[in-house]
Design an enzyme around this catalytic site. Structure first.
Site, mmCIF file in Angstrom:
data_model
loop_
_atom_site.group_PDB
_atom_site.id
_atom_site.type_symbol
_atom_site.label_atom_id
_atom_site.label_comp_id
_atom_site.label_asym_id
_atom_site.label_seq_id
_atom_site.Cartn_x
_atom_site.Cartn_y
_atom_site.Cartn_z
ATOM 1 C CG HIS A 228 -1.731 -1.215 1.397
ATOM 2 N ND1 HIS A 228 -2.645 -1.619 0.457
ATOM 3 C CD2 HIS A 228 -1.758 -2.152 2.376
ATOM 4 C CE1 HIS A 228 -3.222 -2.745 0.863
ATOM 5 N NE2 HIS A 228 -2.697 -3.091 2.023
ATOM 6 C CG HIS B 22 -6.027 -6.065 0.934
ATOM 7 N ND1 HIS B 22 -6.924 -5.463 1.793
ATOM 8 C CD2 HIS B 22 -4.805 -5.886 1.471
ATOM 9 C CE1 HIS B 22 -6.256 -4.945 2.814
ATOM 10 N NE2 HIS B 22 -4.979 -5.182 2.649
#
Lengths: 330, 330
Positions: free
Chosen positions: A56, A218
């Site tokens: 991320h 995700h």
């Protein structure tokens, strides 16, 4: 799978090595995979610890530094950091004023941060936790009970970091962090899937003409899969559910975030569309942020986060911050 | 083609609208497509103007602000700005100390900046130009006679911007900009093609197992197309030609740049590999920059730029800068 990596098993370790080389002002514990501000612990200041699965970036390590996080714990890609990492980080940032854990609402993160907080408490360290769960797209998801934590994480880290930097108490910093989360809502979309290095193929399939609305960071399923639409309609699909979920009548901080594979020209274009919609809804943007900050590896797409912001929050947003990915103030 | 855009013909106008909304400290002339620092012209300061085709964001508009550019001219995607735009920018940033044009070496840019400089001179504005041509990959290319201008553009804009901010004369700022270009070398690679919105399909075809070494920032052909390799070998393929082209024996500023579609985790990983190679070659990295700054729309890939840097250049690199994409100093 085409990526600038070596062995997929080494991605996190290799990236942390690069990060350490690029940012001598930080201290990277490669064994525990924790990135610290170089002068941690800061005596008398509430320590801020966050972390989560890698993939991320720049979240979270890119937000370590004066005015924001004291430490970030890096898990494997899309995998929670383990309690030992979080405990080490908690110990090493405790300057005597306690430690705040900022935790995105994914089951693994929640459990592991809780366990670390219990261990730390047993050692006499005062810990509070704030859970970030700003994603309006879905209730419960692949790795989450309740709502997912996404873009608001950056806002919580920035504003709580400013309050800690100003010497506020753990109780006040924690209450503020919870307030920011409560006043923030996000919604994302994807044009392409991400590919987890250790898996080697896209997390999901999306045809050349489809997009996924309400995607998780995700690649978790969103609300629906529809034909690709023009940016101004995409903006509506993101802003409308946010405005339906929470009363945003006044002044906001608006954040258009790239998912990792989307170039900046498209993010600015999206921001223009978002602002046009907010104008129409009578909402004033006091501050904004446009860029790829809470990403999902190489996923193409974006998210919108809005935060109801009064003068206090805006002042804390403007407080100086010196991190690899976010800088303000002079 | 999957992009966050409306009509492909409106991409630049729409993105500039978003940029104007996100950065009230800048002034955007939407008719001429010029982005100015809000307080231009700055009396007594050399004015810095750059620009080029859009699609390389944050270059150039993201580097407008105190300590860097006074104005950036945005052409259509991968198309040079026209002389009228550049002339308007030149007029509007002239604070009486003359104007420096920073021009990447693409034939259209060179001709149009030259023409604008002649018009400006006819109006009594003193203009000097510096040509950036740091790409060691190829001699001559699709849009270039000689070498292409790539990553060093950012270094030239930053360091010349610092010198101008310190009140140096046009002659000195121009000489410094030329010196930075002369001491800098770059080399890039791509894992995927970019897709120009108005074209709608990838600029070139690259199979799932191939990469292009020596790529240009418009997808111009590089040196060769070879099977995808691990990051540490990719780093060698980029660093070796740079070190073969110029004597880099001492201290450098090292810049690992993403092409637009490559996430930050991979760029940090690549930076770790680049630093390992420089260490082995006895080269010390004094300062570094890792991120997507000189991009090629949605292309996945990266470039490496090295600059021979003495204390003077490092001090100018460290000089405060306040732009949307680059911030330093307090």
């Amino acid at each position: 799978m085409k990526k600038l990596i070596n062995d997929p098993a080494d991605v996190v370790a290799d990236a942390l090595r690069g990060m350490a080389a690029a940012h001598p002002e930080l201290r990277v514990d490669h064994a525990d995979r924790v990135v610290y501000r170089g002068d941690a612990p800061v005596a008398g200041k509430v320590g801020l610890v966050s972390g989560g699965g890698s993939g991320h970036e720049p979240l979270h390590a890119g937000f370590v530094g004066p005015g924001m996080l004291d430490a970030a714990c890096a898990g494997e890609v899309f995998t929670s950091p383990v309690p030992d990492q979080i405990l080490a980080a908690t110990r090493n940032v405790d300057g005597g004023a306690g430690v705040l854990h900022i935790v995105k609402n994914y089951t693994g993160d929640v459990l592991n941060f809780e366990m670390a907080a219990e261990f730390a408490a047993a050692e006499g360290i005062t810990v509070q936790s704030v859970l970030v769960n700003d994603d309006v797209a879905v209730q419960d998801s692949t790795y989450t009970a309740g709502r997912r934590g996404v873009g608001a994480t950056l806002l919580v880290e920035k504003i709580a970091g400013a309050a800690a930097d100003r010497g506020q108490s753990l109780d006040r910093v924690a209450a503020l962090a919870r307030r920011v989360n409560a006043e923030a809502r996000s919604m994302g979309m994807a044009l392409t899937s991400c590919t987890v290095p250790a898996v080697g193929h896209p997390t999901f399939e999306l045809s050349e003409t489809e997009m996924e609305v309400g995607i998780g960071i995700h690649g978790e399923p969103g609300r629906r899969r529809i034909p690709v639409r023009p940016a101004r309609e995409v903006a509506e699909l993101l802003v409308e559910p946010i405005l339906s979920d929470r009363d945003f009548t006044g002044v906001v901080i608006a954040f258009v975030n790239g998912m990792g594979g989307t170039p900046l020209i498209e993010l600015y274009l999206m921001y223009g569309e978002v602002v046009a919609l907010l104008d129409k809804a009578g909402i004033t943007v006091a501050r904004s942020l446009v860029g790829s900050y809470v990403t999902s590896l190489d996923m193409a797409g974006c998210s919108v986060t809005l935060l109801n912001a009064d003068d206090d929050l805006i002042e804390l947003w403007d407080h100086p911050v010196h991190t690899p990915a976010l800088r303000k103030g002079c």
